[in-house]
Design a protein around this motif. Structure first.
Motif, PDB file in Angstrom:
ATOM      1  N   GLN A 165       0.829  -1.202   0.000  1.00  0.00           N
ATOM      2  CA  GLN A 165       0.000   0.000   0.000  1.00  0.00           C
ATOM      3  C   GLN A 165       0.867   1.257   0.000  1.00  0.00           C
ATOM      4  N   SER A 166       1.944   1.255   0.741  1.00  0.00           N
ATOM      5  CA  SER A 166       2.842   2.406   0.768  1.00  0.00           C
ATOM      6  C   SER A 166       3.477   2.639  -0.606  1.00  0.00           C
ATOM      7  N   ALA A 167       3.834   1.551  -1.289  1.00  0.00           N
ATOM      8  CA  ALA A 167       4.420   1.695  -2.624  1.00  0.00           C
ATOM      9  C   ALA A 167       3.421   2.299  -3.604  1.00  0.00           C
ATOM     10  N   LEU A 168       2.163   1.875  -3.528  1.00  0.00           N
ATOM     11  CA  LEU A 168       1.152   2.446  -4.419  1.00  0.00           C
ATOM     12  C   LEU A 168       0.879   3.909  -4.093  1.00  0.00           C
ATOM     13  N   GLU A 169       0.897   4.259  -2.830  1.00  0.00           N
ATOM     14  CA  GLU A 169       0.712   5.661  -2.462  1.00  0.00           C
ATOM     15  C   GLU A 169       1.867   6.516  -2.973  1.00  0.00           C
ATOM     16  N   ALA A 170       3.069   5.961  -2.960  1.00  0.00           N
ATOM     17  CA  ALA A 170       4.208   6.695  -3.518  1.00  0.00           C
ATOM     18  C   ALA A 170       4.040   6.884  -5.022  1.00  0.00           C
ATOM     19  N   ASP A 171       3.557   5.874  -5.724  1.00  0.00           N
ATOM     20  CA  ASP A 171       3.293   6.018  -7.157  1.00  0.00           C
ATOM     21  C   ASP A 171       2.238   7.086  -7.421  1.00  0.00           C
ATOM     22  N   ALA A 227       2.696  15.051  -9.127  1.00  0.00           N
ATOM     23  CA  ALA A 227       3.749  16.067  -9.225  1.00  0.00           C
ATOM     24  C   ALA A 227       3.706  16.751 -10.592  1.00  0.00           C
ATOM     25  N   TRP A 228       4.324  17.944 -10.676  1.00  0.00           N
ATOM     26  CA  TRP A 228       4.343  18.696 -11.919  1.00  0.00           C
ATOM     27  C   TRP A 228       5.459  18.248 -12.853  1.00  0.00           C
ATOM     28  N   VAL A 229       6.391  17.508 -12.347  1.00  0.00           N
ATOM     29  CA  VAL A 229       7.492  17.009 -13.163  1.00  0.00           C
ATOM     30  C   VAL A 229       7.454  15.497 -13.171  1.00  0.00           C
ATOM     31  N   SER A 230       7.961  14.909 -14.238  1.00  0.00           N
ATOM     32  CA  SER A 230       7.879  13.459 -14.375  1.00  0.00           C
ATOM     33  C   SER A 230       8.905  12.729 -13.517  1.00  0.00           C
ATOM     34  N   SER A 231       9.993  13.406 -13.152  1.00  0.00           N
ATOM     35  CA  SER A 231      11.018  12.839 -12.284  1.00  0.00           C
ATOM     36  C   SER A 231      11.666  13.970 -11.498  1.00  0.00           C
ATOM     37  N   PRO A 232      12.423  13.706 -10.481  1.00  0.00           N
ATOM     38  CA  PRO A 232      12.996  14.781  -9.665  1.00  0.00           C
ATOM     39  C   PRO A 232      13.897  15.709 -10.475  1.00  0.00           C
ATOM     40  N   PRO A 233      13.847  17.008 -10.191  1.00  0.00           N
ATOM     41  CA  PRO A 233      14.751  17.953 -10.877  1.00  0.00           C
ATOM     42  C   PRO A 233      16.202  17.636 -10.554  1.00  0.00           C
ATOM     43  N   THR A 234      17.103  18.093 -11.428  1.00  0.00           N
ATOM     44  CA  THR A 234      18.536  17.903 -11.238  1.00  0.00           C
ATOM     45  C   THR A 234      19.224  19.260 -11.237  1.00  0.00           C
ATOM     46  N   ALA A 235      20.221  19.366 -10.403  1.00  0.00           N
ATOM     47  CA  ALA A 235      21.005  20.606 -10.315  1.00  0.00           C
ATOM     48  C   ALA A 235      22.449  20.288 -10.647  1.00  0.00           C
ATOM     49  N   TRP A 277       5.052  14.258 -20.982  1.00  0.00           N
ATOM     50  CA  TRP A 277       4.520  14.306 -22.337  1.00  0.00           C
ATOM     51  C   TRP A 277       3.008  14.476 -22.255  1.00  0.00           C
ATOM     52  N   PRO A 278       2.371  15.015 -23.277  1.00  0.00           N
ATOM     53  CA  PRO A 278       0.915  15.170 -23.243  1.00  0.00           C
ATOM     54  C   PRO A 278       0.214  13.821 -23.018  1.00  0.00           C
ATOM     55  N   GLY A 279      -0.639  13.750 -22.039  1.00  0.00           N
ATOM     56  CA  GLY A 279      -1.388  12.531 -21.723  1.00  0.00           C
ATOM     57  C   GLY A 279      -0.662  11.559 -20.821  1.00  0.00           C
ATOM     58  N   GLN A 280       0.642  11.759 -20.615  1.00  0.00           N
ATOM     59  CA  GLN A 280       1.405  10.805 -19.801  1.00  0.00           C
ATOM     60  C   GLN A 280       0.997  10.869 -18.333  1.00  0.00           C
ATOM     61  N   ARG A 281       0.761  12.063 -17.847  1.00  0.00           N
ATOM     62  CA  ARG A 281       0.386  12.215 -16.441  1.00  0.00           C
ATOM     63  C   ARG A 281      -0.983  11.609 -16.164  1.00  0.00           C
ATOM     64  N   ASP A 282      -1.945  11.838 -17.054  1.00  0.00           N
ATOM     65  CA  ASP A 282      -3.282  11.257 -16.872  1.00  0.00           C
ATOM     66  C   ASP A 282      -3.242   9.731 -16.952  1.00  0.00           C
ATOM     67  N   ALA A 283      -2.414   9.209 -17.869  1.00  0.00           N
ATOM     68  CA  ALA A 283      -2.295   7.750 -17.971  1.00  0.00           C
ATOM     69  C   ALA A 283      -1.680   7.165 -16.709  1.00  0.00           C
ATOM     70  N   GLY A 284      -0.691   7.846 -16.153  1.00  0.00           N
ATOM     71  CA  GLY A 284      -0.094   7.371 -14.912  1.00  0.00           C
ATOM     72  C   GLY A 284      -1.063   7.439 -13.751  1.00  0.00           C
ATOM     73  N   ARG A 285      -1.884   8.491 -13.718  1.00  0.00           N
ATOM     74  CA  ARG A 285      -2.874   8.603 -12.646  1.00  0.00           C
ATOM     75  C   ARG A 285      -3.913   7.489 -12.749  1.00  0.00           C
ATOM     76  N   LEU A 286      -4.354   7.159 -13.969  1.00  0.00           N
ATOM     77  CA  LEU A 286      -5.313   6.064 -14.145  1.00  0.00           C
ATOM     78  C   LEU A 286      -4.698   4.727 -13.728  1.00  0.00           C
ATOM     79  N   LEU A 287      -3.439   4.510 -14.076  1.00  0.00           N
ATOM     80  CA  LEU A 287      -2.780   3.262 -13.676  1.00  0.00           C
ATOM     81  C   LEU A 287      -2.667   3.166 -12.165  1.00  0.00           C
ATOM     82  N   SER A 288      -2.374   4.280 -11.504  1.00  0.00           N
ATOM     83  CA  SER A 288      -2.271   4.266 -10.047  1.00  0.00           C
ATOM     84  C   SER A 288      -3.612   3.927  -9.398  1.00  0.00           C
ATOM     85  N   GLN A 289      -4.691   4.470  -9.927  1.00  0.00           N
ATOM     86  CA  GLN A 289      -6.013   4.175  -9.373  1.00  0.00           C
ATOM     87  C   GLN A 289      -6.373   2.703  -9.557  1.00  0.00           C
TER      88      GLN A 289
END
Length: 446
Positions: free
Chosen positions: A81-87, A93-101, A129-141
């Protein structure tokens, strides 16, 4: 041969030795039993209805909960359950992966006293990418829903193991009770035959035969006690609870729907079965992974903010410049193609697995319903056989006490009557177990 007086229903009747011999023949030859009772194989079997027993069902439900809490799957459920909540947090998030400096320095010589120096700092952020965030949200649900249903399916599997152990314990306890009664009866017969042998009424071989039956019954009782101990040990290892007492297992009256309503509700019951729902949600989650892989067919684009601080010689002050960098991958990496192919393979496998699970559950339900019908029929036949065996044993015991039949005939009648009692006890338990198995096939916990 002298007639034998037998009381039945407050009246006494005289039975001749021929009648006694007929009773013995009925027990000895099953063909005679079948011919004398042609109605023993009816075309329509009615399942005996029995009232629910709340305390017994509560005890079994408590055992299921205890076994579930000890299972490996339940202990790892919180981590899943914790792993799914992390997903889920990743898709929000607004970015697909953590920012880099990054930080860099250029100079005409090593050390801090270089005349020409350039410092550069950059912060880059991968974008969706367009639609990638929504697809990831649907997979998480869908993964969240799948985890919940998988827990129910795993708990149902644990309940099946508990049910099997429950009936094994009760059957072992039944055998101990039966063999204890057999030992007591054999000891009483042994004492009677030994007394008559000392009085000169019976031969020594009769006393030895009675002693042999008593010893054999004691040996079987020891074996039954060992089996009971083993069944209780497996129960305690599975649930961590004390084994059910014989009084708890008088019968497990599992409430199921009436026979006439079962056919009409098969489809609805199977559609709600946790295993089938889990297979369906697994196929939907695999389909969502295909959408995620398609939306992320290329590497994520990046936007970077650059700050440059530089000077050309030692006497010139540092100057600052700010810039923006946009990085858009133009090609498709092989690993993204592999992820898309793997997601499609998982979906095809999950879709085929869903069909297999549905067919398996339908077969298990049909098997459970047929097993209940057969158990009910065998219970009725076993009850008739036990009644006839007990009646014949009573007649032959009376005849033996009067010297009309020998001990060997009585021992055969006693053995047949005991086998009939054992079969009756097993069939009673089989009806309860078949009813419980039907409830399990419908996907219901105790």
């Amino acid at each position: 041969m002298k007639p034998i007086a037998v009381k039945a229903g407050g009246r006494s009747a005289l039975l001749s030795g021929a009648a006694v011999l007929s009773a013995w023949c009925v027990l000895t030859w099953p063909e005679a039993l079948a011919q004398s009772h042609p109605s023993a194989t009816p075309e329509v079997v009615e399942v005996p209805s029995q009232a629910p027993s709340g305390p017994t069902i509560s005890l079994l439900r408590q055992a299921v909960e205890a076994a579930w809490s000890r299972s490996a799957w339940a202990r790892a459920q919180a981590a899943r359950q914790s792993a799914l909540e992390a997903d889920a947090r990743v898709t929000e998030a607004w970015v697909s992966s953590p920012p880099t400096a990054s930080l860099g320095r250029l100079a005409d010589r090593a050390g801090r006293n270089a005349s020409r120096q350039e410092w550069e700092a950059e912060l880059s952020m991968p974008l969706w990418w367009p639609g990638q965030r929504d697809a990831g949200r649907l997979l998480s649900q869908r993964n969240q829903a799948l985890l919940t249903v998988e827990a129910a399916a795993q708990k149902l599997a644990v309940a099946q193991a508990v049910r099997e152990s429950w009936w094994a314990v009760l059957d072992a306890q039944d055998q101990v009770v039966l063999w204890q009664g057999r030992v007591d009866s054999a000891q009483a017969l042994h004492d009677d035959v030994e007394r008559r042998h000392r009085a000169g009424e019976l031969a020594r071989v009769d006393a030895q035969a009675a002693s042999a039956e008593w010893l054999a019954a004691r040996s079987e009782l020891a074996g039954a006690q060992q089996l009971r101990h083993a069944a209780q040990g497996r129960w305690q290892a599975l649930t961590g609870l004390p084994a059910p007492a014989p009084t708890d297992g008088g019968a497990l009256r599992t409430p199921v729907m009436p026979e006439g309503q079962l056919d009409a509700t098969d489809d609805r019951a199977l559609a709600q079965h946790p295993a089938l729902v889990a297979a369906r949600l697994a196929a939907e989650a695999a389909e969502a992974r295909i959408d995620v892989a398609a939306a992320a067919a290329r590497e994520a684009p990046e936007v970077g903010v650059r700050v440059v601080r530089e000077r050309k010689d030692a006497v010139e002050p540092f100057g600052n410049t700010v810039g923006v960098r946009v990085s858009v991958p133009l090609g498709t990496a092989p690993r993204t193609l592999r992820a898309s192919a793997e997601a499609r393979a998982e979906w095809l496998e999950a879709d085929a697995q869903q069909a297999l699970v549905e067919r398996r559950l339908q077969a298990e339900l049909a098997e459970a319903r047929e097993a209940l019908r057969t158990a009910a029929l065998r219970l009725r036949l076993a009850r008739e056989r036990a009644e006839m065996g007990a009646d014949s044993e009573r007649l032959l015991r009376k005849a033996f006490s009067l010297g009309e039949v020998d001990l060997a005939t009585l021992l055969r009648a006693r053995a047949l009557a005991f086998d009939a009692d054992r079969d009756l006890t097993r069939q009673r338990r089989a009806v309860d177990a078949a009813r419980d198995q039907l409830q399990h096939a419908l996907g219901m916990l105790p």
